[in-house]
Enzyme design. Structure first.
Site, short mmCIF file in Angstrom:
data_model
loop_
_atom_site.label_atom_id
_atom_site.label_comp_id
_atom_site.label_asym_id
_atom_site.label_seq_id
_atom_site.Cartn_x
_atom_site.Cartn_y
_atom_site.Cartn_z
N GLU A 180 0.81 -1.22 0.00
CA GLU A 180 0.00 0.00 0.00
C GLU A 180 0.85 1.28 0.00
O GLU A 180 0.30 2.39 -0.01
CB GLU A 180 -0.93 0.01 1.22
CG GLU A 180 -2.10 -0.95 1.14
CD GLU A 180 -1.74 -2.41 1.35
OE1 GLU A 180 -0.85 -2.69 2.18
OE2 GLU A 180 -2.32 -3.28 0.66
N HIS A 190 4.99 -14.64 -2.33
CA HIS A 190 4.37 -13.37 -1.94
C HIS A 190 5.39 -12.23 -1.96
O HIS A 190 5.11 -11.12 -2.42
CB HIS A 190 3.82 -13.53 -0.52
CG HIS A 190 2.54 -12.80 -0.30
ND1 HIS A 190 1.33 -13.29 -0.67
CD2 HIS A 190 2.29 -11.59 0.26
CE1 HIS A 190 0.37 -12.44 -0.35
NE2 HIS A 190 0.94 -11.39 0.21
#
Ligand code: DLZ
Length: 160
Positions: free
Chosen positions: A67, A97
């Protein structure tokens, strides 16, 4: 050069411009908080040492490094903000990931800088272990937050 060969806190800041009138935004990722808070401390301290005013430094927290790009955009699009510093720490886990977060994070942050024509600094550690991260967040390899702050100041000085 590998970070292990260079102390992140050793920055040459000769010839930098007066920073007292510039406004800085700092985006901090909450993941790996022990590391990112140490990065924030280094960033803040170095900005002040290099002449920034405390009232001209604003902090925004985001959940994770993924983010950081959006958080940076919220700050960079504001006319009163001159430079944005993003701080995060991505640690390799068992799955892929790590790669997706690092790629998205680096591209997102660079794109915001290019879109808004402002320094948007990549103060993100991408390490194999938490120890490697702590070594670079005020430990034996210095503090990436110091480097990020010095880079923002250098970029503003060049732009000026
Ligand atoms: C999900 C996740 C994982 C596994 N690891 C990290 C990490 O090491 N560092 C970090 O900053 N964020 C991590 N995240 C969270 C993602 O950045 C993001 O917040 C979530 O995938 C939700 O979009």
């Amino acid at each position: 050069m590998a970070t292990s060969l260079k102390n992140l806190s050793d920055q040459n800041t000769t010839g930098i411009a007066d920073m007292s009138g510039f406004k800085f935004g700092i985006v901090v990722s909450e993941w790996n908080e022990e590391v990112t808070e140490a990065l924030y401390s280094g960033t803040l301290e170095t900005l002040l040492q290099l002449g920034a005013n405390r009232e001209n430094i604003e902090r925004v927290d985001v959940p994770g490094s993924f983010e950081l790009g959006l958080g940076a955009q919220w700050l960079a699009k504001r006319e009163d903000i001159d430079a944005v510093i993003t701080l995060g720490c991505v640690i390799q886990g068992e799955t892929r990931h790590f790669d997706f977060i690092c790629d998205a994070c680096a591209n997102g942050i660079m794109n915001v800088g290019l879109k808004y024509d402002k320094p948007v600094i990549f103060g993100v550690l991408t390490t194999n272990t938490q120890k490697q991260a702590l070594d670079r967040a005020g430990g034996r390899h210095g503090n990436k937050g110091d480097e990020a702050a010095a880079t923002a100041v250098k970029m503003l000085s060049i732009k000026k």
